[in-house]
Scaffold this active site. Structure first.
Site, PDB file in Angstrom:
ATOM      1  N   ASP A   1      39.639 -95.997 -11.731  1.00 14.46           N
ATOM      2  CA  ASP A   1      39.506 -94.533 -11.711  1.00 14.46           C
ATOM      3  C   ASP A   1      40.104 -93.918 -12.980  1.00 14.46           C
ATOM      4  O   ASP A   1      39.478 -93.078 -13.646  1.00 14.46           O
ATOM      5  CB  ASP A   1      40.125 -93.919 -10.433  1.00 14.46           C
ATOM      6  CG  ASP A   1      41.520 -94.445 -10.095  1.00 14.46           C
ATOM      7  OD1 ASP A   1      42.002 -95.372 -10.776  1.00 14.46           O
ATOM      8  OD2 ASP A   1      42.141 -93.925  -9.137  1.00 14.46           O
TER       9      ASP A   1
ATOM     10  N   ASP B   1      27.391 -97.423 -17.938  1.00 14.97           N
ATOM     11  CA  ASP B   1      26.515 -96.236 -18.016  1.00 14.97           C
ATOM     12  C   ASP B   1      27.313 -95.040 -18.548  1.00 14.97           C
ATOM     13  O   ASP B   1      26.810 -94.252 -19.355  1.00 14.97           O
ATOM     14  CB  ASP B   1      25.953 -95.857 -16.634  1.00 14.97           C
ATOM     15  CG  ASP B   1      24.536 -96.376 -16.399  1.00 14.97           C
ATOM     16  OD1 ASP B   1      24.236 -97.484 -16.884  1.00 14.97           O
ATOM     17  OD2 ASP B   1      23.746 -95.677 -15.727  1.00 14.97           O
TER      18      ASP B   1
ATOM     19  N   TYR C   1      27.763-107.177  -5.087  1.00 14.19           N
ATOM     20  CA  TYR C   1      26.333-107.425  -5.252  1.00 14.19           C
ATOM     21  C   TYR C   1      25.861-108.672  -4.505  1.00 14.19           C
ATOM     22  O   TYR C   1      24.712-108.744  -4.085  1.00 14.19           O
ATOM     23  CB  TYR C   1      25.998-107.611  -6.737  1.00 14.19           C
ATOM     24  CG  TYR C   1      25.897-106.332  -7.525  1.00 14.19           C
ATOM     25  CD1 TYR C   1      27.020-105.560  -7.777  1.00 14.19           C
ATOM     26  CD2 TYR C   1      24.671-105.908  -8.028  1.00 14.19           C
ATOM     27  CE1 TYR C   1      26.933-104.400  -8.518  1.00 14.19           C
ATOM     28  CE2 TYR C   1      24.571-104.752  -8.775  1.00 14.19           C
ATOM     29  CZ  TYR C   1      25.702-103.998  -9.015  1.00 14.19           C
ATOM     30  OH  TYR C   1      25.602-102.852  -9.747  1.00 14.19           O
TER      31      TYR C   1
ATOM     32  N   ASP D   1      29.136-101.951 -13.996  1.00 16.24           N
ATOM     33  CA  ASP D   1      27.865-101.228 -13.909  1.00 16.24           C
ATOM     34  C   ASP D   1      28.113 -99.742 -14.156  1.00 16.24           C
ATOM     35  O   ASP D   1      27.439 -99.095 -14.962  1.00 16.24           O
ATOM     36  CB  ASP D   1      27.255-101.454 -12.520  1.00 16.24           C
ATOM     37  CG  ASP D   1      25.947-100.717 -12.332  1.00 16.24           C
ATOM     38  OD1 ASP D   1      25.116-100.766 -13.258  1.00 16.24           O
ATOM     39  OD2 ASP D   1      25.756-100.086 -11.272  1.00 16.24           O
TER      40      ASP D   1
ATOM     41  N   LYS E   1      41.171-102.457  -9.327  1.00 16.79           N
ATOM     42  CA  LYS E   1      41.688-101.469  -8.377  1.00 16.79           C
ATOM     43  C   LYS E   1      42.751-102.194  -7.557  1.00 16.79           C
ATOM     44  O   LYS E   1      42.689-102.273  -6.329  1.00 16.79           O
ATOM     45  CB  LYS E   1      40.514-100.927  -7.531  1.00 16.79           C
ATOM     46  CG  LYS E   1      40.851 -99.774  -6.617  1.00 16.79           C
ATOM     47  CD  LYS E   1      41.052 -98.445  -7.311  1.00 16.79           C
ATOM     48  CE  LYS E   1      41.536 -97.409  -6.334  1.00 16.79           C
ATOM     49  NZ  LYS E   1      41.941 -96.140  -6.966  1.00 16.79           N
TER      50      LYS E   1
HETATM   51  C1  IPM Z   1      22.024-102.497 -14.358  1.00 16.00           C
HETATM   52  C2  IPM Z   1      21.343-101.996 -13.112  1.00 16.00           C
HETATM   53  C3  IPM Z   1      21.291-103.088 -12.060  1.00 16.00           C
HETATM   54  C4  IPM Z   1      22.724-103.402 -11.673  1.00 16.00           C
HETATM   55  C5  IPM Z   1      20.456-102.804 -10.801  1.00 16.00           C
HETATM   56  C6  IPM Z   1      19.085-102.315 -11.118  1.00 16.00           C
HETATM   57  C7  IPM Z   1      20.376-104.020  -9.921  1.00 16.00           C
HETATM   58  O1  IPM Z   1      21.937-100.828 -12.655  1.00 16.00           O
HETATM   59  O2  IPM Z   1      21.582-103.518 -14.919  1.00 16.00           O
HETATM   60  O3  IPM Z   1      22.975-101.876 -14.822  1.00 16.00           O
HETATM   61  O4  IPM Z   1      23.307-102.681 -10.845  1.00 16.00           O
HETATM   62  O5  IPM Z   1      23.259-104.384 -12.198  1.00 16.00           O
HETATM   63 MN    MN Z   2      23.406-100.027 -14.055  1.00 13.59          MN
END
Ligand code: IPM
Ligand code: MN
Ligand code: NAD
Length: 364
Positions: A221, A249, A141, A245, A189
């Protein structure tokens, strides 16, 4: 208690869900005689449109002058063709960087009531309770150089970590593991990447200071699979920025919806609080968004920035109670065999407020 909270609601469903989180916090503050003051500033797409930049200087100044920042979400399809440094997301990354929090805590746990909403079998997810500690200021990032060279048709990003960056986030993760079930899974990794080899070697060094915590390593993975197969086996999960990240999710599947997951970023000048979901352009402006992730994020503000543990726990208990009573936003009612009552964003917020009021009144 007097806490100054900066609200950067952002784009899409960001304002819809943060409105509900703020209303719940106001309710709790009023009952307990605490003063929470809220100020609003622009970030993301709305700031690009209004101020010509995704992160206006006055937003950064107000954030640094506050006790906590509550962010909704940033991003919108109309900005998708902009280069990364001009996009709404750059505003969020700039804010994270300015505030300096490097440890992003993302709890993910299975609400029993939501098991029916998960594609995973109830006996797999029942009792799962994971705390992701995602490194937030390093890796791909922020690494330089980065570029998309359209002339040569090449693009590159740099995944870079220093030992000091790994040490500081690992310490946070071990300290949290010590207070929980004393197990830490470090994700990397290391079979391919030098950054991951540094990561693993450093985590092993830090582990020596925490003999009570059991450390294991997983490749990212395999971890993506283990999380779905046996989520109950994990306690604290430590990851670099991008891996965290993605895996956080994925853990929305355990909880039943991405809209349930809160986060808190600590270790910097001012803590930053944000639900982990995005601006959800597909449902924005329709009152369909689940505000519970944002409301649970509000609970984290009370816990980590205000020391109001009882009030934080009351918000969390209210969310559970509302679910127990069968109230659902549309994302939580994917299958509806039990005849749940489906509520819109504002109605769900109102239910939580009503419930937290009852719970706090009963405990006085
Ligand atoms: C999160 C989002 C952010 C990230 C993006 C929008 C910059 O996906 O907070 O999970 O990747 O950190
Ligand atoms: Mn995210
Ligand atoms: P998203 O998280 O916005 O949405 C993914 C899916 O989950 C969508 O189907 C959406 O409707 C659903 N969803 C998300 N939150 C929900 C909620 N509270 N209630 C009900 N359903 C919910 O991810 P995306 O679609 O990949 O990204 C959309 C935009 O958001 C992009 O511009 C992305 O960069 C941005 N984003 C921002 C943040 C942030 O600001 N913290 C986080 C992630 C993505």
């Amino acid at each position: 208690m007097n806490l100054k909270i900066l609200v950067t609601a952002g784009d899409g469903i960001g304002p819809e869900v943060t409105n509900e989180a703020v209303a719940v916090l106001q309710e709790v503050a009023q009952i307990g005689g605490h003063t929470l003051t809220f100020e609003a500033k622009r970030i993301g797409g709305i700031a690009i449109t209004t101020d010509g930049t995704p992160l206006p200087a006055e937003t950064v100044a107000a954030a640094l002058a506050s006790d906590a920042v509550l962010l909704g979400a940033v991003g919108g399809n109309e900005f998708n063709s902009l280069p990364p440094d001009k996009r709404p997301e750059a505003g969020l990354l700039g804010l994270r960087s300015a505030l300096g929090g490097f440890a992003n805590l993302r709890p993910a746990f299975a609400f029993k009531e939501l098991a029916v909403n998960s594609p995973l079998r109830p006996e797999i997810i029942d009792g799962a309770d994971i705390l992701f500690v995602r490194e937030l200021l390093g890796g791909l990032y922020f690494g330089q150089p980065r570029e998309w060279n359209k002339t040569t048709g090449e693009a590159w990003n740099t995944m870079r970590y220093t030992k000091a960056e790994v040490v500081r986030v690992a310490k946070v993760a071990f300290e949290l593991a010590q207070k929980r079930r004393k197990k830490l899974t470090s994700v990397d990794k290391a079979n391919v990447l030098e950054t991951s080899q540094l990561w693993r070697a450093t985590v092993i060094e830090v582990a020596a200071e925490f003999p009570g915590v059991t450390l294991e390593h997983q490749y990212v993975d395999a971890m993506a699979m283990h999380l779905m197969n046996r989520p109950r086996d994990f306690d604290v999960v430590l990851t670099e920025n991008l891996f965290g990240d993605i895996l956080s999710d994925e853990s929305g599947v355990i909880t039943g919806s991405l809209g349930m997951l809160p986060s808190a970023t600590v270790g910097g000048k001012v803590n930053l609080y944000e639900p982990i979901h995005g601006s959800a352009p597909d449902i924005a402006g329709k009152s369909l968004a689940n505000p519970l992730g944002a409301i649970l994020t509000g609970a984290l503000i009370l816990r980590h920035s205000a020391g109001l543990e009882a009030e934080a726990a009351a918000i969390e208990a209210s969310v559970r109670k509302v679910l127990e009573q069968g109230f659902r936003t549309p994302d939580l009612a994917r299958t509806n065999p039990q005849g749940f009552t489906v509520l819109n964003t504002q109605q769900m917020g109102a239910k939580v407020r009503e419930t937290v009021k009852q719970l706090l009144a009963a405990s006085c």
